[in-house]
Design a protein around this motif. Structure first.
Motif, PDB file in Angstrom:
ATOM      1  N   LEU A 250     -12.417  14.731  59.514  1.00  0.00           N
ATOM      2  CA  LEU A 250     -11.131  15.307  59.135  1.00  0.00           C
ATOM      3  C   LEU A 250     -10.090  15.211  60.247  1.00  0.00           C
ATOM      4  O   LEU A 250      -8.895  15.398  59.988  1.00  0.00           O
ATOM      5  CB  LEU A 250     -11.313  16.782  58.753  1.00  0.00           C
ATOM      6  N   TYR A 251     -10.538  14.969  61.456  1.00  0.00           N
ATOM      7  CA  TYR A 251      -9.642  15.012  62.624  1.00  0.00           C
ATOM      8  C   TYR A 251      -8.369  14.191  62.427  1.00  0.00           C
ATOM      9  O   TYR A 251      -7.261  14.699  62.672  1.00  0.00           O
ATOM     10  CB  TYR A 251     -10.407  14.542  63.865  1.00  0.00           C
ATOM     11  N   PRO A 252      -8.459  12.915  61.984  1.00  0.00           N
ATOM     12  CA  PRO A 252      -7.219  12.119  61.870  1.00  0.00           C
ATOM     13  C   PRO A 252      -6.243  12.665  60.842  1.00  0.00           C
ATOM     14  O   PRO A 252      -5.042  12.412  60.946  1.00  0.00           O
ATOM     15  CB  PRO A 252      -7.734  10.732  61.437  1.00  0.00           C
ATOM     16  N   LEU A 253      -6.733  13.398  59.856  1.00  0.00           N
ATOM     17  CA  LEU A 253      -5.865  13.924  58.816  1.00  0.00           C
ATOM     18  C   LEU A 253      -5.047  15.120  59.300  1.00  0.00           C
ATOM     19  O   LEU A 253      -4.006  15.441  58.716  1.00  0.00           O
ATOM     20  CB  LEU A 253      -6.689  14.341  57.601  1.00  0.00           C
ATOM     21  N   PHE A 254      -5.496  15.778  60.363  1.00  0.00           N
ATOM     22  CA  PHE A 254      -4.822  16.975  60.867  1.00  0.00           C
ATOM     23  C   PHE A 254      -4.055  16.731  62.164  1.00  0.00           C
ATOM     24  O   PHE A 254      -3.296  17.593  62.592  1.00  0.00           O
ATOM     25  CB  PHE A 254      -5.845  18.098  61.076  1.00  0.00           C
ATOM     26  N   ALA A 255      -4.264  15.596  62.792  1.00  0.00           N
ATOM     27  CA  ALA A 255      -3.637  15.332  64.086  1.00  0.00           C
ATOM     28  C   ALA A 255      -2.250  14.726  63.916  1.00  0.00           C
ATOM     29  O   ALA A 255      -2.004  13.922  63.002  1.00  0.00           O
ATOM     30  CB  ALA A 255      -4.519  14.390  64.904  1.00  0.00           C
ATOM     31  N   ASP A 256      -1.324  15.107  64.810  1.00  0.00           N
ATOM     32  CA  ASP A 256      -0.017  14.475  64.819  1.00  0.00           C
ATOM     33  C   ASP A 256      -0.074  13.216  65.669  1.00  0.00           C
ATOM     34  O   ASP A 256      -1.152  12.768  66.083  1.00  0.00           O
ATOM     35  CB  ASP A 256       1.060  15.451  65.300  1.00  0.00           C
ATOM     36  N   ARG A 281      -8.445  20.557  51.180  1.00  0.00           N
ATOM     37  CA  ARG A 281      -8.846  20.504  49.774  1.00  0.00           C
ATOM     38  C   ARG A 281      -8.825  19.063  49.264  1.00  0.00           C
ATOM     39  O   ARG A 281      -9.761  18.607  48.598  1.00  0.00           O
ATOM     40  CB  ARG A 281      -7.907  21.369  48.934  1.00  0.00           C
ATOM     41  N   SER A 282      -7.741  18.343  49.584  1.00  0.00           N
ATOM     42  CA  SER A 282      -7.615  16.964  49.124  1.00  0.00           C
ATOM     43  C   SER A 282      -8.734  16.097  49.684  1.00  0.00           C
ATOM     44  O   SER A 282      -9.287  15.246  48.982  1.00  0.00           O
ATOM     45  CB  SER A 282      -6.252  16.400  49.542  1.00  0.00           C
ATOM     46  N   ALA A 283      -9.078  16.326  50.953  1.00  0.00           N
ATOM     47  CA  ALA A 283     -10.169  15.567  51.564  1.00  0.00           C
ATOM     48  C   ALA A 283     -11.496  15.853  50.864  1.00  0.00           C
ATOM     49  O   ALA A 283     -12.301  14.946  50.623  1.00  0.00           O
ATOM     50  CB  ALA A 283     -10.264  15.888  53.050  1.00  0.00           C
ATOM     51  N   LEU A 284     -11.750  17.118  50.529  1.00  0.00           N
ATOM     52  CA  LEU A 284     -12.984  17.471  49.833  1.00  0.00           C
ATOM     53  C   LEU A 284     -13.026  16.842  48.443  1.00  0.00           C
ATOM     54  O   LEU A 284     -14.082  16.377  47.986  1.00  0.00           O
ATOM     55  CB  LEU A 284     -13.119  18.992  49.722  1.00  0.00           C
ATOM     56  N   GLN A 285     -11.889  16.817  47.764  1.00  0.00           N
ATOM     57  CA  GLN A 285     -11.843  16.203  46.444  1.00  0.00           C
ATOM     58  C   GLN A 285     -12.109  14.706  46.528  1.00  0.00           C
ATOM     59  O   GLN A 285     -12.877  14.155  45.722  1.00  0.00           O
ATOM     60  CB  GLN A 285     -10.491  16.463  45.781  1.00  0.00           C
ATOM     61  N   LEU A 286     -11.479  14.046  47.484  1.00  0.00           N
ATOM     62  CA  LEU A 286     -11.704  12.633  47.646  1.00  0.00           C
ATOM     63  C   LEU A 286     -13.141  12.352  48.061  1.00  0.00           C
ATOM     64  O   LEU A 286     -13.746  11.365  47.635  1.00  0.00           O
ATOM     65  CB  LEU A 286     -10.735  12.063  48.691  1.00  0.00           C
ATOM     66  N   TYR A 287     -13.686  13.222  48.884  1.00  0.00           N
ATOM     67  CA  TYR A 287     -15.080  13.062  49.290  1.00  0.00           C
ATOM     68  C   TYR A 287     -15.998  13.067  48.076  1.00  0.00           C
ATOM     69  O   TYR A 287     -16.911  12.231  47.959  1.00  0.00           O
ATOM     70  CB  TYR A 287     -15.484  14.177  50.252  1.00  0.00           C
ATOM     71  N   SER A 288     -15.770  13.994  47.159  1.00  0.00           N
ATOM     72  CA  SER A 288     -16.635  14.096  45.985  1.00  0.00           C
ATOM     73  C   SER A 288     -16.524  12.852  45.111  1.00  0.00           C
ATOM     74  O   SER A 288     -17.476  12.500  44.407  1.00  0.00           O
ATOM     75  CB  SER A 288     -16.271  15.341  45.168  1.00  0.00           C
TER      76      SER A 288
END
Length: 292
Positions: A250-256, A281-288
């Motif tokens: 998840l790190y790249p999705l939260f980093a500026d 949430r979006s990451a978890l949905q895509l993961y599934s």
């Protein structure tokens, strides 16, 4: 706080009065993941770093059962880390045990479990992906050692997926990457043994906001180089691969652009705001969808 701990579709217990308000949240956070092809590709790439867990047989007690306490290296959590609450750590553990036993007594379909600290604890139940029952086993201020020592609370549950995110409080307390990694290896081994039919997903430790943080322990955050978090995440990805778990970066999705936690996703440089949870949430949905 009970409404933040157990979430089930169409359940009055798990759907707070504000359950529909997430639709009025800023949509840019949602579309920054779902509508941006670059971020979708990035997420697919991060998911692709892990190998699927090998097939595992039924768990049976034996002398080879992993020990949860053997790698406990950090002291019990204290309420000073993360949002303050009215319960002591021991009371929280007791509450989680009761909730886990209750859900084991009446097993729902599609059970997912969140394991972690305040970041997981305060995941708004109405923002968690739907069509799934969520058992939130987060504790504010939790450390990798504390989580390792209470995994047996969930032994009787039958989850499809167990998501683990832990480690920032260890770093705040000065625990070494090596000690955190050892606790993670113990956690994954135990979860694989206790839940042979579940997918175990290690989520990366998130960045902090560094000099822009307003959290009361800001000086302790500044003492944690981003490189240390990135090195730890590399170790966690390797442990997940070695121990038959999966890794969600998840790190790249939260980093500026500087690598720090994006200011639009946080309340104080450490904890997440609603926009941050929409990204998660979006990451978890895509993961599934990518990892069925």
């Amino acid at each position: 706080m009970g409404d933040r701990r157990l979430s089930a579709p169409n359940s009055a217990v798990s759907t707070p009065p504000e359950a529909s308000r997430w639709r009025r949240a800023p949509r840019w956070a949602w579309w920054s993941i779902l509508g941006n092809a670059g971020l979708l590709g990035l997420l697919a790439w991060t998911l692709g770093q892990a190998t699927p867990p090998p097939a595992r047989g039924p768990a049976t007690p034996s002398a080879a059962q992993p020990s949860k306490a053997s790698t406990l290296t950090s002291p019990p959590p204290s309420p000073e880390l993360g949002p303050r609450h009215q319960l002591s750590y021991e009371q929280w553990v007791g509450l989680l045990g009761r909730e886990a036993r209750a859900i084991a007594a009446q097993p729902p379909k599609h059970l997912n479990i969140l394991l972690g600290d305040s970041l997981s604890l305060w995941f708004p139940s109405e923002l968690l992906p739907t069509e799934t029952t969520w058992l939130n086993q987060g504790i504010s201020g939790e450390t990798s050692g504390g989580l390792l020592n209470r995994l047996d609370l969930m032994d009787q549950t039958d989850p499809e997926v167990i998501f683990v995110m832990i480690g920032i409080n260890d770093l705040i307390r000065g625990v070494s990457n090596e000690a955190i990694a050892a606790n993670y290896r113990g956690m994954i081994r135990y979860l694989v043994w206790a839940h042979p039919d579940s997918r175990i997903v290690v989520q990366s430790v998130l960045p902090h906001s560094g000099p822009k943080a307003t959290w009361e322990g800001r000086d302790r955050l500044l003492a944690i180089p981003l490189e240390q978090i990135q090195d730890l995440n590399e170790s966690l990805a390797a442990i997940a691969r070695d121990e038959g778990a999966q890794y969600l970066n998840l790190y790249p999705l939260f980093a500026d652009e500087t690598g720090y936690l994006h200011h639009d996703f946080t309340t104080d440089g450490l904890h997440l705001n609603r926009n941050g949870y929409l990204v998660w949430r979006s990451a978890l949905q895509l993961y599934s969808q990518i990892k069925p």
